[in-house]
Design an enzyme around this catalytic site. Structure first.
Site, PDB file in Angstrom:
ATOM      1  N   ARG A  87     -22.360 -12.140 -11.021  1.00  0.00           N
ATOM      2  CA  ARG A  87     -21.135 -11.784 -11.747  1.00  0.00           C
ATOM      3  C   ARG A  87     -20.216 -13.010 -11.794  1.00  0.00           C
ATOM      4  O   ARG A  87     -19.169 -13.073 -11.155  1.00  0.00           O
ATOM      5  CB  ARG A  87     -20.480 -10.569 -11.093  1.00  0.00           C
ATOM      6  CG  ARG A  87     -21.431  -9.379 -11.066  1.00  0.00           C
ATOM      7  CD  ARG A  87     -20.835  -8.147 -10.470  1.00  0.00           C
ATOM      8  NE  ARG A  87     -20.041  -7.413 -11.463  1.00  0.00           N
ATOM      9  CZ  ARG A  87     -19.441  -6.244 -11.215  1.00  0.00           C
ATOM     10  NH1 ARG A  87     -19.535  -5.706 -10.012  1.00  0.00           N
ATOM     11  NH2 ARG A  87     -18.749  -5.634 -12.149  1.00  0.00           N
ATOM     12  N   GLN A  92     -20.849 -13.556 -17.803  1.00  0.00           N
ATOM     13  CA  GLN A  92     -19.985 -12.422 -18.143  1.00  0.00           C
ATOM     14  C   GLN A  92     -20.514 -11.594 -19.310  1.00  0.00           C
ATOM     15  O   GLN A  92     -20.418 -10.371 -19.321  1.00  0.00           O
ATOM     16  CB  GLN A  92     -18.574 -12.912 -18.482  1.00  0.00           C
ATOM     17  CG  GLN A  92     -17.646 -12.976 -17.275  1.00  0.00           C
ATOM     18  CD  GLN A  92     -16.238 -13.367 -17.684  1.00  0.00           C
ATOM     19  OE1 GLN A  92     -16.042 -14.070 -18.666  1.00  0.00           O
ATOM     20  NE2 GLN A  92     -15.258 -12.922 -16.921  1.00  0.00           N
ATOM     21  N   ASP A  95     -23.028  -8.928 -18.182  1.00  0.00           N
ATOM     22  CA  ASP A  95     -22.654  -8.110 -17.023  1.00  0.00           C
ATOM     23  C   ASP A  95     -22.554  -6.633 -17.388  1.00  0.00           C
ATOM     24  O   ASP A  95     -21.490  -6.139 -17.765  1.00  0.00           O
ATOM     25  CB  ASP A  95     -21.323  -8.630 -16.463  1.00  0.00           C
ATOM     26  CG  ASP A  95     -20.961  -8.008 -15.130  1.00  0.00           C
ATOM     27  OD1 ASP A  95     -21.639  -7.045 -14.723  1.00  0.00           O
ATOM     28  OD2 ASP A  95     -19.998  -8.481 -14.495  1.00  0.00           O
ATOM     29  N   SER A  98     -19.930  -4.535 -15.270  1.00  0.00           N
ATOM     30  CA  SER A  98     -18.535  -4.625 -15.707  1.00  0.00           C
ATOM     31  C   SER A  98     -18.306  -3.844 -16.999  1.00  0.00           C
ATOM     32  O   SER A  98     -17.272  -3.178 -17.160  1.00  0.00           O
ATOM     33  CB  SER A  98     -18.130  -6.093 -15.911  1.00  0.00           C
ATOM     34  OG  SER A  98     -18.044  -6.753 -14.666  1.00  0.00           O
ATOM     35  N   TYR A 193     -17.354  -6.338  -5.919  1.00  0.00           N
ATOM     36  CA  TYR A 193     -17.347  -5.173  -5.040  1.00  0.00           C
ATOM     37  C   TYR A 193     -16.344  -5.379  -3.911  1.00  0.00           C
ATOM     38  O   TYR A 193     -15.927  -6.494  -3.609  1.00  0.00           O
ATOM     39  CB  TYR A 193     -18.735  -4.947  -4.420  1.00  0.00           C
ATOM     40  CG  TYR A 193     -19.733  -4.365  -5.373  1.00  0.00           C
ATOM     41  CD1 TYR A 193     -19.980  -3.009  -5.409  1.00  0.00           C
ATOM     42  CD2 TYR A 193     -20.439  -5.178  -6.254  1.00  0.00           C
ATOM     43  CE1 TYR A 193     -20.906  -2.463  -6.288  1.00  0.00           C
ATOM     44  CE2 TYR A 193     -21.362  -4.647  -7.141  1.00  0.00           C
ATOM     45  CZ  TYR A 193     -21.587  -3.284  -7.132  1.00  0.00           C
ATOM     46  OH  TYR A 193     -22.506  -2.761  -8.008  1.00  0.00           O
TER      47      TYR A 193
END
Length: 326
Positions: A87, A92, A95, A98, A193
């Site tokens: 991540r 991005q 991902d 997300s 996380y």
């Protein structure tokens, strides 16, 4: 491009929406595919029907349960897990976690608003003025920040908590109040996380949450520790102190829940407080979820499929991190 016949119908995408696609039954597709993509993993029996050279792409989540990956390794097949992509800024656009978390945070506020027996915004009416609802968001990662932004847009008063000091600026920029508990452990490589905290810190956190929860109309919890049970943030005694009609939406339900009373996949009522346990709210917005996740997968494929040829560079961090079966 091979597509399973009718694969998109439940999400509102019919076969006629696609051109230059070969429609096959699942059995036919398994036998023909060079790269097999499915959002959720198939069974090992189905993977055994693929070519020995077939590359599998899915969300295998080996950090929660690695048994399926071990079975795939024994077939053997090469397999990529989209949830193992680092991540980072570079990755991005790939991902999936997300993308889905952002939708879940948005949908959590709407789910709470539906259950809440009062307005979220302040209302000035001829019959009297109504105060805005108070929303407490626990965890200011992607899901939490989207929940904050959505609740603010709907006119609620929002407070947010996160053990990471870096989240404070983002929370404040969205117009919410940041609730701090001193003594948090942090890690730059946690991948979005939460980090496992000491019991002393968790106890201080629970006391502060209990104080804030007593006046909150809505609590949205998003805290998860990768590969471990979700931290307990809202014990039963806290729920007991909440006002009748309040709502808790627990997005960590699938990993044990942040609320002690959460039941995964269910909405329950405890002393007239609604508790919604749902880690898969993104599925309720199938069209936009499909749009985002398909772009994530497409951007990932561009890293190692070039001019129609598979080119796996194992020195590439994205490839190396996500390749769970070689």
């Amino acid at each position: 491009i091979l597509l399973e016949d009718g694969a998109g119908e439940a999400a509102g995408f019919s076969n006629k929406d696609y051109e230059q696609v070969k429609w096959l039954s699942r059995d036919e597709l398994l036998q023909e595919a060079d790269i097999l993509i499915s959002l959720q993993p198939l069974s090992v029996v189905e993977y055994q029907r693929t070519k020995a050279s077939c590359i599998l792409v899915s969300m295998f989540a080996p950090y929660f349960d690695d048994s399926l990956v071990k079975e795939i390794q024994s077939i053997p097949r090469q397999a990529f897990s989209m949830d193992m992509i680092p991540r980072t800024t570079l990755a991005q656009s790939m991902d999936v976690l997300s993308s889905m978390a952002s939708i879940a945070g948005y949908k959590a506020v709407l789910a709470a608003a539906q259950k809440l027996p009062r307005y979220l915004p302040m209302m000035i009416t001829a019959a009297g003025s109504i105060k805005p609802a108070k929303v407490l968001v626990l965890g200011a990662g992607v899901a939490g920040l989207q929940a904050i932004a959505t609740a603010k847009r709907l006119g609620a008063v929002v407070e947010a908590f996160d053990p990471r000091t870096a989240a404070k600026e983002e929370v404040l920029s969205l117009g919410a109040k940041f609730v701090e508990v001193e003594g948090a452990q942090e890690a730059d490589d946690a991948g979005g996380y939460a980090v496992q905290q000491s019991e002393e810190y968790l106890e201080k956190q629970r006391l502060l949450v209990q104080e804030k929860a007593a006046s909150a109309d809505v609590i949205i919890t998003t805290a998860q520790v990768r590969g471990k049970q979700a931290p307990l943030l809202v014990p039963k005694e806290t729920v007991d102190k909440m006002n009748a009609g309040s709502v808790i939406v627990d997005l960590a339900a699938s990993t044990g829940g942040n609320c002690e009373l959460t039941q995964d996949g269910k909405t329950i009522s405890h002393n007239h407080v609604y508790i919604i346990g749902d880690s898969n709210l993104a599925a309720d917005m199938a069209m936009d979820s499909s749009f985002l996740v398909s772009n994530n997968i497409f951007n990932f494929l561009k890293v190692w499929v070039k001019e129609g040829v598979i080119d796996l560079d194992l020195s590439n961090e994205i490839i190396e991190s996500s390749l769970v079966s070689k």
